[in-house]
Design a protein around this motif. Structure first.
Motif, PDB file in Angstrom:
ATOM      1  N   ASN A  21       0.794  -1.235   0.000  1.00  0.00           N
ATOM      2  CA  ASN A  21       0.000   0.000   0.000  1.00  0.00           C
ATOM      3  C   ASN A  21       0.823   1.279   0.000  1.00  0.00           C
ATOM      4  O   ASN A  21       0.369   2.327   0.470  1.00  0.00           O
ATOM      5  CB  ASN A  21      -0.986   0.022   1.176  1.00  0.00           C
ATOM      6  N   SER A 134     -16.118   1.918  -4.749  1.00  0.00           N
ATOM      7  CA  SER A 134     -16.350   2.321  -3.361  1.00  0.00           C
ATOM      8  C   SER A 134     -17.466   3.361  -3.260  1.00  0.00           C
ATOM      9  O   SER A 134     -18.303   3.296  -2.356  1.00  0.00           O
ATOM     10  CB  SER A 134     -15.059   2.854  -2.741  1.00  0.00           C
ATOM     11  N   LYS A 235     -21.669   5.338   8.694  1.00  0.00           N
ATOM     12  CA  LYS A 235     -20.908   5.008   7.489  1.00  0.00           C
ATOM     13  C   LYS A 235     -21.687   5.303   6.217  1.00  0.00           C
ATOM     14  O   LYS A 235     -21.157   5.186   5.119  1.00  0.00           O
ATOM     15  CB  LYS A 235     -20.525   3.522   7.500  1.00  0.00           C
ATOM     16  N   GLY A 369      -5.456  -4.797  -2.964  1.00  0.00           N
ATOM     17  CA  GLY A 369      -6.831  -4.308  -2.954  1.00  0.00           C
ATOM     18  C   GLY A 369      -7.163  -3.371  -4.090  1.00  0.00           C
ATOM     19  O   GLY A 369      -8.277  -2.855  -4.188  1.00  0.00           O
ATOM     20  N   PRO A 412      -9.596  -8.566   1.076  1.00  0.00           N
ATOM     21  CA  PRO A 412     -10.076  -8.002   2.352  1.00  0.00           C
ATOM     22  C   PRO A 412      -9.565  -6.590   2.624  1.00  0.00           C
ATOM     23  O   PRO A 412     -10.047  -5.938   3.553  1.00  0.00           O
ATOM     24  CB  PRO A 412      -9.541  -8.991   3.396  1.00  0.00           C
ATOM     25  N   VAL A 413      -8.585  -6.126   1.828  1.00  0.00           N
ATOM     26  CA  VAL A 413      -8.084  -4.765   2.021  1.00  0.00           C
ATOM     27  C   VAL A 413      -8.579  -3.810   0.941  1.00  0.00           C
ATOM     28  O   VAL A 413      -8.161  -2.650   0.901  1.00  0.00           O
ATOM     29  CB  VAL A 413      -6.535  -4.741   2.072  1.00  0.00           C
ATOM     30  N   ALA A 415     -10.981  -1.189  -0.871  1.00  0.00           N
ATOM     31  CA  ALA A 415     -11.814  -0.131  -0.288  1.00  0.00           C
ATOM     32  C   ALA A 415     -13.284  -0.518  -0.272  1.00  0.00           C
ATOM     33  O   ALA A 415     -13.991  -0.285   0.721  1.00  0.00           O
ATOM     34  CB  ALA A 415     -11.612   1.167  -1.068  1.00  0.00           C
ATOM     35  N   ILE A 418     -13.983  -3.067   2.508  1.00  0.00           N
ATOM     36  CA  ILE A 418     -13.868  -2.444   3.832  1.00  0.00           C
ATOM     37  C   ILE A 418     -15.070  -1.557   4.122  1.00  0.00           C
ATOM     38  O   ILE A 418     -15.616  -1.553   5.234  1.00  0.00           O
ATOM     39  CB  ILE A 418     -12.560  -1.640   3.925  1.00  0.00           C
ATOM     40  N   ALA A 421     -18.144  -3.825   4.763  1.00  0.00           N
ATOM     41  CA  ALA A 421     -17.994  -4.538   6.037  1.00  0.00           C
ATOM     42  C   ALA A 421     -18.162  -3.577   7.219  1.00  0.00           C
ATOM     43  O   ALA A 421     -18.808  -3.920   8.222  1.00  0.00           O
ATOM     44  CB  ALA A 421     -16.628  -5.218   6.093  1.00  0.00           C
ATOM     45  N   ALA A 422     -17.579  -2.383   7.106  1.00  0.00           N
ATOM     46  CA  ALA A 422     -17.707  -1.400   8.182  1.00  0.00           C
ATOM     47  C   ALA A 422     -19.143  -0.931   8.339  1.00  0.00           C
ATOM     48  O   ALA A 422     -19.599  -0.654   9.457  1.00  0.00           O
ATOM     49  CB  ALA A 422     -16.787  -0.215   7.907  1.00  0.00           C
ATOM     50  N   ASN A 427     -16.472  -8.401  10.127  1.00  0.00           N
ATOM     51  CA  ASN A 427     -15.096  -8.522   9.668  1.00  0.00           C
ATOM     52  C   ASN A 427     -15.067  -8.584   8.133  1.00  0.00           C
ATOM     53  O   ASN A 427     -15.881  -9.295   7.540  1.00  0.00           O
ATOM     54  CB  ASN A 427     -14.470  -9.797  10.251  1.00  0.00           C
ATOM     55  N   PRO A 428     -14.151  -7.857   7.474  1.00  0.00           N
ATOM     56  CA  PRO A 428     -14.082  -7.921   6.005  1.00  0.00           C
ATOM     57  C   PRO A 428     -13.939  -9.339   5.471  1.00  0.00           C
ATOM     58  O   PRO A 428     -14.409  -9.635   4.356  1.00  0.00           O
ATOM     59  CB  PRO A 428     -12.832  -7.081   5.681  1.00  0.00           C
TER      60      PRO A 428
END
Length: 455
Positions: A21, A134, A235, A369, A412-413, A415, A418, A421-422, A427-428
């Motif tokens: 990243n 996203s 969110k 990601g 799982p990373v 955007a 995430i 999931a958020a 959990n992602p």
């Protein structure tokens, strides 16, 4: 051999940095410039004699300048204009109105599992006008998620469907399609999308929809009562559409309609995406002035179009130039010629390259990601390698492009994962479990269809 070793080390380090990243644009720029400087030190020209500045140590920076000029005058301007248009459509509520219009019929479907493929396909259509995965996920979580929960769809099923909506939609408005069409030598992006992208991706999207149906149903039974989640209102971004006319839903799709119209009936006319998008922006701007009446405020709002263009430049165009800089460095070091010569005449080289590029793209996309940096880096390599090897570049480029968009939804990373999931407070990895099989089904379909069509 020294040049090859240096290039491999540079690519490995760049791939590791992107996976960790580090900013992809800076990584690619740095890699390209370092390779160009090393090429000069080893006695190789950084650019062609015609493009040279006359000073070898200045040529690497001259190469970057030339790449900015060429990208801005071609795909770069198109991408920036589309970003600006999307920003303005979002501000005036047109994008949200499209979602409201398209999701309204879904409220009449009360079977949660019948809704699963329908929502996936509707979301795929929506990604035509909202190119960011996203951003689309944020809007769908705020607008469509309550509809799905009202139909008794489980939290994770709804989250998984929304997380996979923006993947491989065949649209001439997509930045990756614009770039692919340019690099592969298509005069009009619709030709690339209609004759090559759509025949591969539409079957994959159909299969992914049905895969969602069976996989989410199976997982709901398997995880019944084991995984719980709750919507996190903080969110979500709720949009008040009071006063926004329903016909505003037409504006975001108007560029697509006009692009296909001119392509089908006025192919001889030189009417491009930029002209069409600016016309649609002007039309929406006039309607906003008539609706609100405030000329000063209307002009202030119109400035968002140009701010959006700036975002398109910083997010996509700079990334493309950075990737092109790295390719220029590899070319100066002679790596592209080495690869081309090594596979020239090899039987089934096209299939081998397809799986190799797609595999590398899948790995880096899963770890980082983001598939854009990988795709924009590799797409510049393919025409030269394919031409020297005597294979069809589309055979390699198209599966790689689809892979970069698909695998993002199982990282799982990423955007989009995430954010979803958020929003539901899980959990992602729980979301990835739900997206994995539909995405794998799409990936396999793309590969099989590519082999059938191009070999």
């Amino acid at each position: 051999m020294l040049e090859l070793f240096i290039c491999v080390v540079a690519l490995v380090v760049a791939g590791w940095a992107i996976a960790k990243n580090y900013d992809a644009k800076v990584v690619l720029f740095a890699t390209g410039l370092i390779l160009l400087v090393i090429a000069i030190l080893l006695g190789h020209p950084a650019v062609s004699a015609k493009a040279s500045s006359g000073l070898a140590w200045v040529d690497p920076f001259k190469a970057v300048k030339d790449l900015f000029v060429s990208q801005y005058s071609n795909a770069g301007l198109i991408i920036m204009t589309l970003f600006g248009f999307a920003a303005y459509m979002s501000h005036i509520g047109a994008n949200d109105m499209v979602i409201r219009v398209l999701s309204k019929p879904l409220e009449r479907v009360h079977s949660p599992y019948v809704l699963v493929p329908l929502v996936f396909w509707v979301g795929t259509l929506l990604s035509i006008i909202i190119p960011s995965a996203s951003s689309l996920a944020v809007i769908l979580m705020a607008t469509l998620y309550p509809v799905l929960r009202a139909a008794r769809m489980s939290i994770l099923t709804a989250a998984a469907v929304i997380a996979t909506t923006a993947t491989i939609v065949p649209t001439p408005l997509g930045g990756d399609n614009v770039v692919a069409a340019r690099v592969l030598g298509f005069e009009h992006v619709v030709d690339y999308v209609f004759y090559h992208h759509a025949p591969i991706t539409i079957p994959a999207l159909i299969i992914m929809g049905f895969a969602h149906y069976f996989w989410q149903r199976y997982m709901d039974k398997r995880q019944a009562g084991k995984v719980t989640g709750e919507i996190d209102e903080s969110k979500l971004k709720h949009r008040d559409l009071t006063g926004v006319p329903v016909y505003y839903a037409l504006f975001p799709v108007l560029p697509l309609i006009l692009v296909i119209f001119f392509w089908a009936f006025f192919k001889h006319a030189k009417v491009g995406l930029v002209e069409i998008t600016v016309f649609c922006f002007a039309l929406a701007f006039i309607c906003e002035l008539i609706r609100k009446g405030g000329v000063k405020q209307g002009m202030k709002d119109a400035n968002l179009f140009f701010k959006g263009m700036g975002e398109g430049f910083s997010q996509v165009v700079v990334l493309i130039v950075a990737a092109s800089t790295m390719v220029a460095g590899l070319r100066a070091m002679g790596m592209i010629d080495m690869i081309s010569n090594s596979i020239s005449g090899v039987e089934n080289a096209s299939a081998g390259l397809m799986f190799a590029f797609s595999g590398i793209t899948a790995l880096i996309t899963f770890i980082s990601g983001s598939g854009n940096a990988v795709f924009y880096s590799f797409i510049e390599l393919i025409p030269s390698i394919a031409q020297n090897a005597g294979i069809d570049p589309i055979m390699v480029a198209l599966p790689m492009q689809c892979t970069s968009n698909l695998i993002r939804s199982v990282s799982p990373v990423a955007a989009v994962v995430i954010i979803v999931a958020a929003s539901v407070r899980v959990n992602p990895l729980e979301v990835v479990k739900r997206t994995s099989v539909p995405i794998l089904a799409g990936f396999v379909t793309v590969m099989v269809m590519s082999v059938i069509r191009y070999i």
